[in-house]
Design a protein around this motif. Structure first.
Motif, short mmCIF file in Angstrom:
data_model
loop_
_atom_site.label_atom_id
_atom_site.label_comp_id
_atom_site.label_asym_id
_atom_site.label_seq_id
_atom_site.Cartn_x
_atom_site.Cartn_y
_atom_site.Cartn_z
N GLY A 1 0.77 -1.24 0.00
CA GLY A 1 0.00 0.00 0.00
C GLY A 1 0.80 1.28 0.00
O GLY A 1 0.27 2.33 -0.37
N ILE A 2 2.05 1.26 0.45
CA ILE A 2 2.84 2.50 0.43
C ILE A 2 3.57 2.66 -0.91
O ILE A 2 4.45 3.50 -1.04
N TYR A 3 3.14 1.88 -1.90
CA TYR A 3 3.83 1.93 -3.19
C TYR A 3 3.92 3.33 -3.79
O TYR A 3 4.94 3.66 -4.41
N PRO A 4 2.89 4.20 -3.66
CA PRO A 4 3.03 5.54 -4.25
C PRO A 4 4.29 6.27 -3.79
O PRO A 4 4.86 7.07 -4.55
N LEU A 5 4.75 6.00 -2.57
CA LEU A 5 5.97 6.64 -2.08
C LEU A 5 7.19 6.21 -2.88
O LEU A 5 8.13 6.99 -3.09
N LEU A 6 7.19 4.96 -3.36
CA LEU A 6 8.35 4.41 -4.04
C LEU A 6 8.21 4.40 -5.57
O LEU A 6 9.17 4.13 -6.27
N ALA A 7 7.01 4.69 -6.08
CA ALA A 7 6.81 4.68 -7.53
C ALA A 7 7.78 5.59 -8.28
O ALA A 7 8.30 5.21 -9.34
N PRO A 8 8.08 6.81 -7.76
CA PRO A 8 9.05 7.65 -8.48
C PRO A 8 10.43 7.01 -8.58
O PRO A 8 11.15 7.24 -9.56
N ALA A 9 10.81 6.22 -7.56
CA ALA A 9 12.14 5.59 -7.59
C ALA A 9 12.25 4.56 -8.71
O ALA A 9 13.34 4.36 -9.26
N VAL A 10 11.13 3.92 -9.06
CA VAL A 10 11.15 2.98 -10.19
C VAL A 10 11.46 3.74 -11.47
O VAL A 10 12.28 3.32 -12.29
N GLY A 11 10.80 4.90 -11.66
CA GLY A 11 11.10 5.72 -12.83
C GLY A 11 12.54 6.19 -12.84
O GLY A 11 13.19 6.20 -13.89
N ALA A 12 13.05 6.56 -11.66
CA ALA A 12 14.44 7.02 -11.57
C ALA A 12 15.42 5.91 -11.92
O ALA A 12 16.45 6.16 -12.56
N MET A 13 15.11 4.68 -11.50
CA MET A 13 15.97 3.55 -11.83
C MET A 13 16.08 3.38 -13.35
O MET A 13 17.17 3.16 -13.89
N GLY A 14 14.93 3.51 -14.03
CA GLY A 14 14.96 3.39 -15.49
C GLY A 14 15.81 4.47 -16.12
O GLY A 14 16.57 4.20 -17.06
N ILE B 1 4.10 13.47 -2.19
CA ILE B 1 2.97 14.09 -2.90
C ILE B 1 2.05 13.00 -3.44
O ILE B 1 0.82 13.11 -3.37
N ALA B 2 2.63 11.93 -3.98
CA ALA B 2 1.82 10.82 -4.51
C ALA B 2 1.00 10.16 -3.41
O ALA B 2 -0.18 9.83 -3.60
N LEU B 3 1.62 9.96 -2.23
CA LEU B 3 0.89 9.37 -1.11
C LEU B 3 -0.28 10.24 -0.68
O LEU B 3 -1.40 9.76 -0.46
N ILE B 4 -0.01 11.54 -0.54
CA ILE B 4 -1.07 12.47 -0.13
C ILE B 4 -2.18 12.52 -1.16
O ILE B 4 -3.37 12.50 -0.84
N ALA B 5 -1.78 12.57 -2.45
CA ALA B 5 -2.77 12.64 -3.52
C ALA B 5 -3.61 11.36 -3.58
O ALA B 5 -4.83 11.42 -3.79
N LEU C 1 -6.08 13.03 -0.66
CA LEU C 1 -6.98 13.78 -1.55
C LEU C 1 -7.92 12.88 -2.32
O LEU C 1 -8.88 13.35 -2.93
N GLY C 2 -7.61 11.58 -2.32
CA GLY C 2 -8.47 10.64 -3.03
C GLY C 2 -8.51 10.89 -4.53
O GLY C 2 -9.57 10.77 -5.16
N ILE C 3 -7.34 11.24 -5.10
CA ILE C 3 -7.27 11.50 -6.54
C ILE C 3 -7.72 10.25 -7.32
O ILE C 3 -7.27 9.14 -7.05
N VAL C 4 -8.61 10.45 -8.27
CA VAL C 4 -9.08 9.34 -9.10
C VAL C 4 -8.95 9.71 -10.57
O VAL C 4 -8.61 10.83 -10.91
N ASP C 5 -9.20 8.74 -11.43
CA ASP C 5 -9.22 9.00 -12.87
C ASP C 5 -10.33 8.16 -13.49
O ASP C 5 -10.99 7.37 -12.78
N PRO C 6 -10.57 8.29 -14.79
CA PRO C 6 -11.70 7.60 -15.41
C PRO C 6 -11.66 6.08 -15.27
O PRO C 6 -12.70 5.41 -15.37
N LEU C 7 -10.48 5.51 -15.04
CA LEU C 7 -10.36 4.06 -15.02
C LEU C 7 -10.52 3.47 -13.63
O LEU C 7 -10.46 2.25 -13.46
N ALA D 1 -3.54 7.20 -13.58
CA ALA D 1 -2.92 8.40 -14.14
C ALA D 1 -1.91 9.00 -13.17
O ALA D 1 -0.83 9.44 -13.56
N LEU D 2 -2.24 8.99 -11.87
CA LEU D 2 -1.34 9.54 -10.86
C LEU D 2 -0.04 8.76 -10.80
O LEU D 2 1.06 9.34 -10.78
N ILE D 3 -0.13 7.43 -10.75
CA ILE D 3 1.08 6.62 -10.62
C ILE D 3 1.93 6.69 -11.89
O ILE D 3 3.16 6.73 -11.81
N VAL D 4 1.30 6.72 -13.05
CA VAL D 4 2.07 6.90 -14.30
C VAL D 4 2.71 8.29 -14.31
O VAL D 4 3.85 8.46 -14.77
#
Length: 562
Positions: free
Chosen positions: A449-462, A547-551, A555-561, A492-495
């Motif tokens: 569940g805390i993945y949003p905190l680490l999602a940017p690090a995956v992008g950075a690794m790439g 920011i991703a965790l808070i969003a 904030l309950g950010i959602v998208d169409p999917l 959309a947020l995680i991408v």
């Protein structure tokens, strides 16, 4: 093999590079050949990649290396041409007239002009242009490389007229499937991509506004005679003003117009605002800051390309005429990316290789006119006439520039092929995911569940591996999308934070450091630069993750999917 062991094995080349470059302080010319061999061995024995595919990936890397060297050559050639034409003398005087304060000069040249160049060109060009320009106006070569690497953060997600989003995210996601689902829900792909773009722009604006301050603080701490953080903080009001002057038009452009122009317009508008303010002394510190005298600089600060006052040609030249070549670079870069007919003409000249060594699906090509190197060389030719140069002056510039490429080329000959093996490792006899995906999957499965905190690090690794936000987005966007779906989060947020993290990863991308170092003749000290740029990278990733965790949860950010 368990997913943990698989991830550890995939991580071994990155770990080895870190130990050799950062821990043992090996120069990249010694470290990267060994890392390449270890990567190839792991691909062959651990991933069951065929020898043919490993070789094809290496050849693909060599073709990409030619393109990188072409960009480096163009950047160095333009600098040396301006040195011999007398323009550098005028540019140096012009910056002194705006402000003698090196902190102010760094913000204007790197943060604002560099962001504009990133928006126009991308692919490491800002560091290749900004670093030698800083050296030309009197900065130590090592400080110039550090600052040039740090600007490869906020503007990068919209670099090269939006390529990381338009190409990276679009080709990285399963567009057909996602489009079908969106249409069933009353939405469409364009709206979804614009949602990602808006979230990338807003996140970067929040995190990136402090980057000018961090730039000057690191400069005064590591390169000031007093080794002081406080001397960097003295410019806090001006640095924040410069940060806001860029990120506000940047974010508005991303939200309103889309991914093509945030960095371009943010850099251009910010440059106009901040330069005007600096000329009027607005928010400038009371006392100007400068480096210690050159004879007190440690030897490791110097590169092979140094602009000493006694070496510079001094000819009567207006500031406008001196700067005109750099203006032309920006204009031609934008025209070649925006006007379809011009883009088609530039891209029509090139060499391509499909299915290298047979039906491998591995392709590569070089488009010398479309690459920034070709545009830089065109501007050099124009400069010869604009600055009324002598043939012997241009010849000297070409000779000096060519000699720098030899050492840079050797390092990149191993670094880029190593990256391509990692990226292409998804096709193998063991039906394993590619090495980057294996690492990312283990992280996602482990943290939950805390993945949003680490999602940017995956992008950075790439980006660390590929030196490219675009390539990182191509590798990991679908993976990030899938993790978000499985956790019930906004896809959309995680991408979006994938794209932001991939931008931050450019600050520590090995072959970006090599390329930037080559433009100032500082090869062999890449580890020293990485030990500095890792700190702003960690800041960027941590803030983006929060920011991703808070969003996602606050904030309950959602998208169409969702």
């Amino acid at each position: 093999m368990s997913s943990g062991l698989l991830a550890l094995l995939a991580f071994t080349p990155i770990l080895l590079a870190g130990i050799l470059l950062l821990g043992l302080r090996w120069p990249a010319r010694r470290a990267m050949p060994l890392v390449f061999l270890v990567t190839a061995l792991i691909a062959y024995t651990g991933w069951d990649m065929s020898f043919n595919r490993i070789l094809a990936s290496s050849l693909q890397g060599l073709v990409i290396t030619l393109g990188l060297l072409w960009i480096i050559f163009g950047a160095i050639l333009l600098l040396n041409t301006l040195k011999h034409s007398g323009a550098i003398t005028a540019i140096r005087a012009g910056f002194t007239n705006i402000s003698p304060d090196r902190r102010v000069q760094a913000i204007i040249i790197v943060w604002l002009f560099g962001s504009f160049i990133e928006g126009a060109s991308g692919f490491g060009t800002p560091a290749a242009i900004a670093a030698p320009l800083l050296v030309a106006v009197g900065f130590p070569a090592m400080a110039a490389v550090m600052l040039g690497m740090m600007v490869q953060s906020t503007p990068v997600s919209f670099g090269a007229v939006g390529t990381p989003i338009i190409v990276g995210v679009t080709t990285g996601l399963d567009r057909n499937t996602i489009s079908g689902r969106l249409e069933q829900l009353g939405s469409n792909w364009d709206q979804y991509l614009q949602l990602i773009t808006s979230e990338v722009a807003i996140t970067h604006a929040i995190v990136g506004v402090l980057m000018p301050l961090f730039m000057v603080m690191m400069m005064t701490r590591f390169f000031g005679k007093n080794k002081s953080w406080r001397e960097g903080l003295e410019v806090l009001p001006f640095a924040l003003f410069a940060g806001i002057s860029f990120v506000v038009p940047y974010a508005l452009t991303g939200v309103i117009l889309g991914p093509e122009f945030p960095s371009l317009l943010g850099g251009l508008i910010g440059l106009a605002i901040v330069t005007t303010a600096a000329r009027k002394g607005f928010l400038l510190p009371k006392t100007a800051w400068d480096f210690a005298p050159r004879d007190q600089w440690p030897s490791e600060w110097f590169g092979r390309i140094e602009m000493k006052l006694e070496d510079l040609a001094a000819k009567p030249m207006s500031g406008f005429r001196a700067w005109l070549p750099y203006v032309l670079v920006g204009v031609v870069l934008v025209i070649s990316r925006v006007i379809p007919e011009v883009k088609a003409a530039f891209t029509s000249v090139g060499v391509g290789f499909s299915n290298i060594l047979g039906e491998t699906g591995i392709n590569a090509g070089v488009q010398p006119l479309y690459l920034p190197g070709g545009i830089l060389v065109m501007v050099v030719i124009a400069t010869f006439f604009i600055h009324r140069m002598q043939v012997r002056e241009l010849t000297a510039a070409v000779k000096e520039s060519g000699s720098v490429l030899l050492s840079a080329g050797f390092v990149l000959l191993f670094t880029v092929p190593m990256v391509r093996i990692l990226i292409n490792s998804g096709v193998n006899l063991s039906d394993l995911p590619s090495m980057p995906i294996a690492m990312a999957t283990w992280v996602a499965d482990t943290v939950g569940g805390i993945y949003p905190l680490l999602a940017p690090a995956v992008g950075a690794m790439g980006a660390f591996l590929a030196g490219s936000n675009t390539v990182s987005n191509m590798m990991f966007s679908q993976f990030q999308f899938g993790v978000a779906e499985s956790l019930g989060l906004s896809t959309a947020l995680i991408v979006a934070v994938q794209a932001v993290g991939a931008a931050a990863g450019n600050m520590v991308a090995i072959h970006n450091v090599v390329a930037a170092s080559a433009t100032v003749g500082l090869l062999g000290r890449e580890g020293q630069t990485l030990r500095k740029t890792v700190w702003p990278t960690l800041y960027y990733l941590l803030m983006t993750g929060l920011i991703a965790l808070i969003a996602a949860y606050g904030l309950g950010i959602v998208d169409p999917l969702v």
